[in-house]
Design a protein around this motif. Sequence first.
Motif, PDB file in Angstrom:
ATOM      1  N   LYS A 223      34.924  28.775  37.220  1.00 31.25           N
ATOM      2  CA  LYS A 223      34.920  29.107  35.798  1.00 31.25           C
ATOM      3  C   LYS A 223      34.327  27.984  34.955  1.00 31.25           C
ATOM      4  CE  LYS A 223      38.034  30.318  31.990  1.00 31.25           C
ATOM      5  NZ  LYS A 223      39.444  30.536  31.609  1.00 31.25           N
ATOM      6  N   ASN A 224      34.587  26.736  35.384  1.00 36.23           N
ATOM      7  CA  ASN A 224      34.115  25.579  34.619  1.00 36.23           C
ATOM      8  C   ASN A 224      32.895  24.905  35.232  1.00 36.23           C
ATOM      9  OD1 ASN A 224      36.308  24.922  32.390  1.00 36.23           O
ATOM     10  ND2 ASN A 224      37.438  25.555  34.219  1.00 36.23           N
ATOM     11  N   GLY A 225      32.447  25.377  36.396  1.00 40.18           N
ATOM     12  CA  GLY A 225      31.343  24.713  37.082  1.00 40.18           C
ATOM     13  C   GLY A 225      31.709  23.311  37.522  1.00 40.18           C
ATOM     14  N   THR A 226      32.977  23.132  37.935  1.00 45.01           N
ATOM     15  CA  THR A 226      33.507  21.819  38.285  1.00 45.01           C
ATOM     16  C   THR A 226      33.435  21.575  39.786  1.00 45.01           C
ATOM     17  OG1 THR A 226      35.062  21.945  36.440  1.00 45.01           O
ATOM     18  CG2 THR A 226      35.525  20.317  38.148  1.00 45.01           C
ATOM     19  N   PRO A 227      32.829  20.487  40.244  1.00 45.02           N
ATOM     20  CA  PRO A 227      32.795  20.201  41.681  1.00 45.02           C
ATOM     21  C   PRO A 227      34.194  20.048  42.270  1.00 45.02           C
ATOM     22  CG  PRO A 227      31.211  18.835  40.500  1.00 45.02           C
ATOM     23  CD  PRO A 227      32.061  19.497  39.457  1.00 45.02           C
ATOM     24  N   LEU A 228      34.377  20.576  43.465  1.00 46.36           N
ATOM     25  CA  LEU A 228      35.627  20.438  44.214  1.00 46.36           C
ATOM     26  C   LEU A 228      35.513  19.220  45.129  1.00 46.36           C
ATOM     27  CD1 LEU A 228      36.027  24.180  45.221  1.00 46.36           C
ATOM     28  CD2 LEU A 228      37.560  22.935  43.699  1.00 46.36           C
ATOM     29  N   ILE A 298      30.544  30.066  36.776  1.00 47.12           N
ATOM     30  CA  ILE A 298      30.617  31.532  36.697  1.00 47.12           C
ATOM     31  C   ILE A 298      31.824  31.887  35.845  1.00 47.12           C
ATOM     32  CG2 ILE A 298      30.755  33.680  38.009  1.00 47.12           C
ATOM     33  CD1 ILE A 298      29.753  32.126  40.449  1.00 47.12           C
ATOM     34  N   GLU A 299      31.610  32.421  34.674  1.00 53.34           N
ATOM     35  CA  GLU A 299      32.692  32.687  33.729  1.00 53.34           C
ATOM     36  C   GLU A 299      33.783  33.575  34.327  1.00 53.34           C
ATOM     37  OE1 GLU A 299      33.441  31.558  30.831  1.00 53.34           O
ATOM     38  OE2 GLU A 299      31.685  30.291  30.473  1.00 53.34           O
ATOM     39  N   ASP A 300      33.377  34.593  35.052  1.00 54.57           N
ATOM     40  CA  ASP A 300      34.337  35.528  35.629  1.00 54.57           C
ATOM     41  C   ASP A 300      33.986  35.770  37.097  1.00 54.57           C
ATOM     42  OD1 ASP A 300      36.433  37.278  35.902  1.00 54.57           O
ATOM     43  OD2 ASP A 300      35.365  38.992  35.018  1.00 54.57           O
ATOM     44  N   PRO A 301      34.336  34.841  37.977  1.00 57.50           N
ATOM     45  CA  PRO A 301      33.935  34.961  39.388  1.00 57.50           C
ATOM     46  C   PRO A 301      34.610  36.141  40.076  1.00 57.50           C
ATOM     47  CG  PRO A 301      35.477  33.147  39.098  1.00 57.50           C
ATOM     48  CD  PRO A 301      35.116  33.612  37.732  1.00 57.50           C
ATOM     49  N   GLN A 305      33.091  35.809  45.547  1.00 54.36           N
ATOM     50  CA  GLN A 305      32.592  34.474  45.223  1.00 54.36           C
ATOM     51  C   GLN A 305      33.682  33.422  45.426  1.00 54.36           C
ATOM     52  OE1 GLN A 305      31.314  35.590  41.272  1.00 54.36           O
ATOM     53  NE2 GLN A 305      29.141  35.399  41.830  1.00 54.36           N
ATOM     54  N   VAL A 306      34.891  33.757  45.010  1.00 48.19           N
ATOM     55  CA  VAL A 306      36.010  32.834  45.216  1.00 48.19           C
ATOM     56  C   VAL A 306      36.232  32.610  46.712  1.00 48.19           C
ATOM     57  CG1 VAL A 306      38.506  32.518  44.958  1.00 48.19           C
ATOM     58  CG2 VAL A 306      37.152  33.390  43.043  1.00 48.19           C
ATOM     59  N   ASP A 307      36.218  33.680  47.489  1.00 47.12           N
ATOM     60  CA  ASP A 307      36.416  33.564  48.939  1.00 47.12           C
ATOM     61  C   ASP A 307      35.316  32.719  49.588  1.00 47.12           C
ATOM     62  OD1 ASP A 307      38.664  35.120  48.792  1.00 47.12           O
ATOM     63  OD2 ASP A 307      37.695  36.972  49.469  1.00 47.12           O
ATOM     64  N   GLN A 308      34.098  32.878  49.110  1.00 44.53           N
ATOM     65  CA  GLN A 308      32.966  32.134  49.668  1.00 44.53           C
ATOM     66  C   GLN A 308      33.159  30.626  49.508  1.00 44.53           C
ATOM     67  OE1 GLN A 308      29.168  33.047  47.845  1.00 44.53           O
ATOM     68  NE2 GLN A 308      28.223  31.181  48.643  1.00 44.53           N
ATOM     69  N   TYR A 309      33.491  30.194  48.297  1.00 43.20           N
ATOM     70  CA  TYR A 309      33.625  28.753  48.054  1.00 43.20           C
ATOM     71  C   TYR A 309      34.940  28.204  48.592  1.00 43.20           C
ATOM     72  CZ  TYR A 309      29.309  28.760  45.438  1.00 43.20           C
ATOM     73  OH  TYR A 309      27.979  28.856  45.104  1.00 43.20           O
ATOM     74  N   HIS A 310      35.941  29.065  48.699  1.00 45.24           N
ATOM     75  CA  HIS A 310      37.185  28.646  49.339  1.00 45.24           C
ATOM     76  C   HIS A 310      36.932  28.353  50.820  1.00 45.24           C
ATOM     77  CE1 HIS A 310      41.133  29.229  51.319  1.00 45.24           C
ATOM     78  NE2 HIS A 310      41.615  28.683  50.225  1.00 45.24           N
ATOM     79  N   ALA A 311      36.176  29.239  51.470  1.00 38.93           N
ATOM     80  CA  ALA A 311      35.845  29.033  52.877  1.00 38.93           C
ATOM     81  C   ALA A 311      35.029  27.763  53.071  1.00 38.93           C
ATOM     82  CB  ALA A 311      35.080  30.246  53.417  1.00 38.93           C
ATOM     83  N   GLU A 312      34.107  27.516  52.151  1.00 40.00           N
ATOM     84  CA  GLU A 312      33.297  26.297  52.229  1.00 40.00           C
ATOM     85  C   GLU A 312      34.169  25.063  52.052  1.00 40.00           C
ATOM     86  OE1 GLU A 312      30.078  23.687  52.573  1.00 40.00           O
ATOM     87  OE2 GLU A 312      30.310  25.796  53.134  1.00 40.00           O
TER      88      GLU A 312
END
Length: 340
Positions: A223-228, A298-301, A305-312
């Motif tokens: 939502k914020n484009g914040t690096p994990l 992404i304002e409203d993922p 999309q959430v699953d994709q970056y969670h897996a990464e």
Amino acid sequence: MEIFGIQFAPLNVPLERRIQTLAAATWMVAMAFGGFIGLLIALYLIAFTKYWWLTLLYLLWIYVIDKDVSEQGGRPNKWVRSWRWWKYARDYFPLRFERLPWVELDPEKNYLFCCFPHGMLSTGAFNAFGSEWGGYKHYFPHHAPHVVTLSQHYIMPFFRELALALGGIGSSAKSIDYVLGIPGGGHVCVLMVGGAAEAYNCKPGNYKLVLEKRKGFVKLALKNGTPLVPVLSFGETDLFDQLEGLRLRNLQESLRKWIGLAPVVPIGRGFFQYSFGIIPRRSKVTTVVGLPIEVPKIEDPTREQVDQYHAEFVKRLTQMFDEQKYNYLEKPEDKRLVIE
């Protein structure tokens, strides 16, 4: 010296080490029971002292005027974060803070540091991000840390002031979103993703993380484009063992859902013996910051999309553990990261 199976501390322990043990013990009590102690002090002041009116004014200020401070970036105090007492607690274990050599943060960005494992009380994370003695500013001088802790802490008299001064903020999505959305960058939100539930896995050598279904942090990052940023505290689970059992676990779960804390029964050491007690054991903990994972804004993922970056994120966290365990753990070949 051992008597009846109890290992006692020698009488000639240096004063410096005695002070370190006291610092670790008071830190443990403050973090585990500080809210309850603060509430009792407030009730005592109201019921039995002439300062009842000042206490009532303070409570009015907490619950009416200052109630949203933990949701708006907190109120860190460098003087409190610099207390020498935290240095004694650091040196007791000892606690260390490092980053992988190639890790750099962009001064114009905010970051979400995701710390594992939680352990009993996130000892490594406290040293790294909750005080000035951990060395955080040496590595990341352009980013202010904000440590996410239970929102219940910020309604408890007196203890809330300590939590805020150490850089704490509430654990609500609103609170985390506020820090990640601060314009201009320069802020780090420090989140123990596994939370209190992960404390149940705190046993020596055990690295079982509560992460598989924890995906809200990824949504906030997108939502914020914040690096994990993956952060691992090697040795965190070696500080305590704990009592276990099916009936005890059911009772613990019921209490956790009610109070938000995991009411585990820790097995540590005492002041003058090493066999049992609630003081953490002397065992080195090294908190290591890994390489940031860039994510798009992404304002409203979507769920996909959430699953994709969670897996990464899980992949990168596991890879970091498998690579770095040889630098920080004894018998690393026997240690593995388990995601549940």
